[in-house]
Design an enzyme around this catalytic site. Structure first.
Site, PDB file in Angstrom:
ATOM      1  N   ASP A 173      25.039  25.775   2.968  1.00 15.23           N
ATOM      2  CA  ASP A 173      25.025  26.789   1.468  1.00 15.23           C
ATOM      3  C   ASP A 173      25.447  26.010   0.276  1.00 15.23           C
ATOM      4  O   ASP A 173      26.381  25.539   0.180  1.00 15.23           O
ATOM      5  CB  ASP A 173      25.739  27.862   1.753  1.00 15.23           C
ATOM      6  CG  ASP A 173      26.077  28.931   0.562  1.00 15.23           C
ATOM      7  OD1 ASP A 173      25.406  28.722  -0.440  1.00 15.23           O
ATOM      8  OD2 ASP A 173      26.836  29.729   0.742  1.00 15.23           O
ATOM      9  N   CYS A 176      28.475  27.013  -2.669  1.00 14.75           N
ATOM     10  CA  CYS A 176      28.721  28.147  -1.819  1.00 14.75           C
ATOM     11  C   CYS A 176      29.652  29.215  -2.358  1.00 14.75           C
ATOM     12  O   CYS A 176      30.202  30.255  -1.840  1.00 14.75           O
ATOM     13  CB  CYS A 176      29.483  27.645  -0.400  1.00 14.75           C
ATOM     14  SG  CYS A 176      30.929  26.590  -0.498  1.00 14.75           S
ATOM     15  N   GLU A 201      38.708  24.186  -7.147  1.00 11.22           N
ATOM     16  CA  GLU A 201      39.673  25.494  -6.931  1.00 11.22           C
ATOM     17  C   GLU A 201      39.117  26.212  -5.670  1.00 11.22           C
ATOM     18  O   GLU A 201      39.690  26.960  -4.768  1.00 11.22           O
ATOM     19  CB  GLU A 201      39.735  25.984  -8.119  1.00 11.22           C
ATOM     20  CG  GLU A 201      40.635  25.599  -9.231  1.00 11.22           C
ATOM     21  CD  GLU A 201      40.021  24.409 -10.025  1.00 11.22           C
ATOM     22  OE1 GLU A 201      40.324  23.728 -10.946  1.00 11.22           O
ATOM     23  OE2 GLU A 201      38.679  24.115  -9.828  1.00 11.22           O
ATOM     24  N   GLN A 202      37.609  26.495  -5.750  1.00 12.04           N
ATOM     25  CA  GLN A 202      37.134  27.128  -4.902  1.00 12.04           C
ATOM     26  C   GLN A 202      36.887  26.416  -3.431  1.00 12.04           C
ATOM     27  O   GLN A 202      37.527  27.118  -2.477  1.00 12.04           O
ATOM     28  CB  GLN A 202      35.597  27.275  -5.194  1.00 12.04           C
ATOM     29  CG  GLN A 202      35.547  28.472  -6.352  1.00 12.04           C
ATOM     30  CD  GLN A 202      33.980  28.990  -6.841  1.00 12.04           C
ATOM     31  OE1 GLN A 202      32.847  28.021  -6.494  1.00 12.04           O
ATOM     32  NE2 GLN A 202      33.772  30.079  -7.409  1.00 12.04           N
ATOM     33  N   CYS A 362      24.105  40.024 -20.648  1.00 16.12           N
ATOM     34  CA  CYS A 362      23.102  39.715 -19.607  1.00 16.12           C
ATOM     35  C   CYS A 362      22.448  40.748 -18.695  1.00 16.12           C
ATOM     36  O   CYS A 362      21.036  40.594 -18.372  1.00 16.12           O
ATOM     37  CB  CYS A 362      23.976  38.716 -18.292  1.00 16.12           C
ATOM     38  SG  CYS A 362      24.085  37.040 -19.228  1.00 16.12           S
TER      39      CYS A 362
END
Length: 400
Positions: A173, A176, A201-202, A362
């Site tokens: 992925d 991800c 951080e993720q 958006c």
């Protein structure tokens, strides 16, 4: 001023009003104004006359312009008003300077660009994304879908069907995020996933979550630029990553997708794309996604062909993204006081106005009948498929 307001109203077809710093007030169109633009300073007026929609938006961010009434209607009208043609030369020059400063050609700068947006922390995103997957990409809203949670689960399941993801297969992925696809693909398919993510951080959060769930050895995440391919996988999933490749890195990133896939393997590329090559608006690059670039669908297909990838299917989910953004925007506004409490200095009123404009704007962009920005899912194979290696119809997508 009255002539200018009437001209703008004729283009948009929406009644609105404008209030000026001297107290004067102009209405255009029949009926109650859908929205009112309140100019607090003469400098804000000058910004609009010299820099068009960018001047208006940045004046709103600085609180020298306020919007009363229907904010979505104001942004939708702005897209039809022709303001984007005013100050185009100045804005194009600034866009070029931005590219020089924030180009993703350097992996270090690409990482900094990603962290500027995606590194805001799981506590921030958890407040307004779906629970528990925290998918920060377009959901899938077939008839009967009621919630954002359902839309994101159905998106993942839709992609798994598209690439025929099966138990025991190894997939990657790319980009991800918080691992929502990894977790659901393991839960529903028994597929073994690796995430690639450049946002520290993720990655840190996801590693901890994988361990907490006892899935070490089944799922993993690698902190790396998506151009840093490792061993090839059975399947490749890339959801909302290509837009972050950058203006001049499209070829390299598509090649990386090909390098990550075994010969005969299947992949899915999900990305925001323009109809035809176009400039990416300065607002989104300067204030939301530094270094980001929206490619044209045709440009992406050319690069995929160059890499020996066969295009099997293209689906346009533009309308689905409008619904996803509507829900993100609603939750963001509902949770704003909680967001602000996380870090009042970072999540200040300027941040609120920028992100409100980004999410609502958006949504209106993807909803616009005149829009040229879409959301594509391309299913591809590495080399040509055969009658036995991939279904001969789309029935497998909808008979599940």
């Amino acid at each position: 001023m009255k002539n200018i307001v009437d001209t703008l109203q004729a283009r948009t077809g929406v009644p609105f009003a404008i209030g000026l710093p001297d107290g004067s007030y102009y209405r255009a169109g029949l009926g109650e104004p859908a929205f009112t633009l309140m100019f607090r300073t003469d400098a804000a007026l000058l910004q609009v006359f010299t820099r068009g929609h960018i001047g208006l938006l940045e004046s709103y961010f600085d609180q020298s312009v306020d919007v009363e009434g229907d904010f979505g209607a104001a942004l939708a009208a702005g897209m039809l008003s022709g303001l984007d043609t005013r100050g185009k030369t100045l804005n194009n020059v600034e866009n070029g300077i931005h590219e020089l400063r924030y180009s993703n050609d350097s992996m270090a700068q690409a990482k900094a660009n990603a962290r500027a947006h995606y590194g805001l922390g799981d506590a921030f995103y958890r407040l307004w994304l779906d629970d528990p997957l925290m998918m920060y990409t377009c959901g899938y809203w077939p008839e009967g879908t009621q919630t954002l949670e359902q839309a994101q689960q159905r998106k993942i399941d839709h992609v798994c069907r598209k690439i025929q993801l099966s138990r025991g297969e190894r997939f990657v992925d790319i980009g991800c995020g918080f691992g929502g696809f990894l977790f659901r693909a393991w839960e529903t398919r028994g597929a073994i996933g690796t995430g690639i993510n450049t946002t520290t951080e993720q990655v840190d959060w996801l590693r901890g979550e994988i361990t907490r769930r006892g899935l070490d050895g089944k799922l993993s995440v690698r902190e790396a630029d998506f151009r840093e391919a490792d061993d090839p996988y059975d399947k490749v999933v890339s959801i909302g990553v290509l837009e972050h490749a950058g203006r001049d890195q499209l070829a390299a990133v598509v090649q990386a997708h090909a390098d990550l896939l075994k010969p005969g393997g299947l992949g899915m590329l999900h990305f925001i794309g323009h109809v035809g090559p176009r400039e990416t608006d300065l607002f989104i690059r300067k204030h939301v996604f530094p270094g980001g670039w929206i490619p044209g669908l045709s440009e992406v297909i050319v690069e995929m062909e160059r890499c020996g990838l066969e295009v099997l299917d293209i689906e346009n989910l533009r309308r689905h993204y409008a619904l996803t953004l509507d829900e993100w925007a609603r939750r963001f506004e509902q949770q704003w006081s909680a967001i602000q409490a996380l870090d009042p200095q970072r999540f200040d009123e300027r941040f609120h106005r920028v992100w409100r404009t980004y999410l609502v704007g958006c949504a209106e962009m993807f909803r616009s009948p005149a829009g040229y920005t879409h959301l594509f899912q391309i299913v591809f194979s590495k080399g040509n498929v055969t009658r036995t290696s991939y279904p001969m119809s789309r029935a497998h997508l909808y008979d599940a």
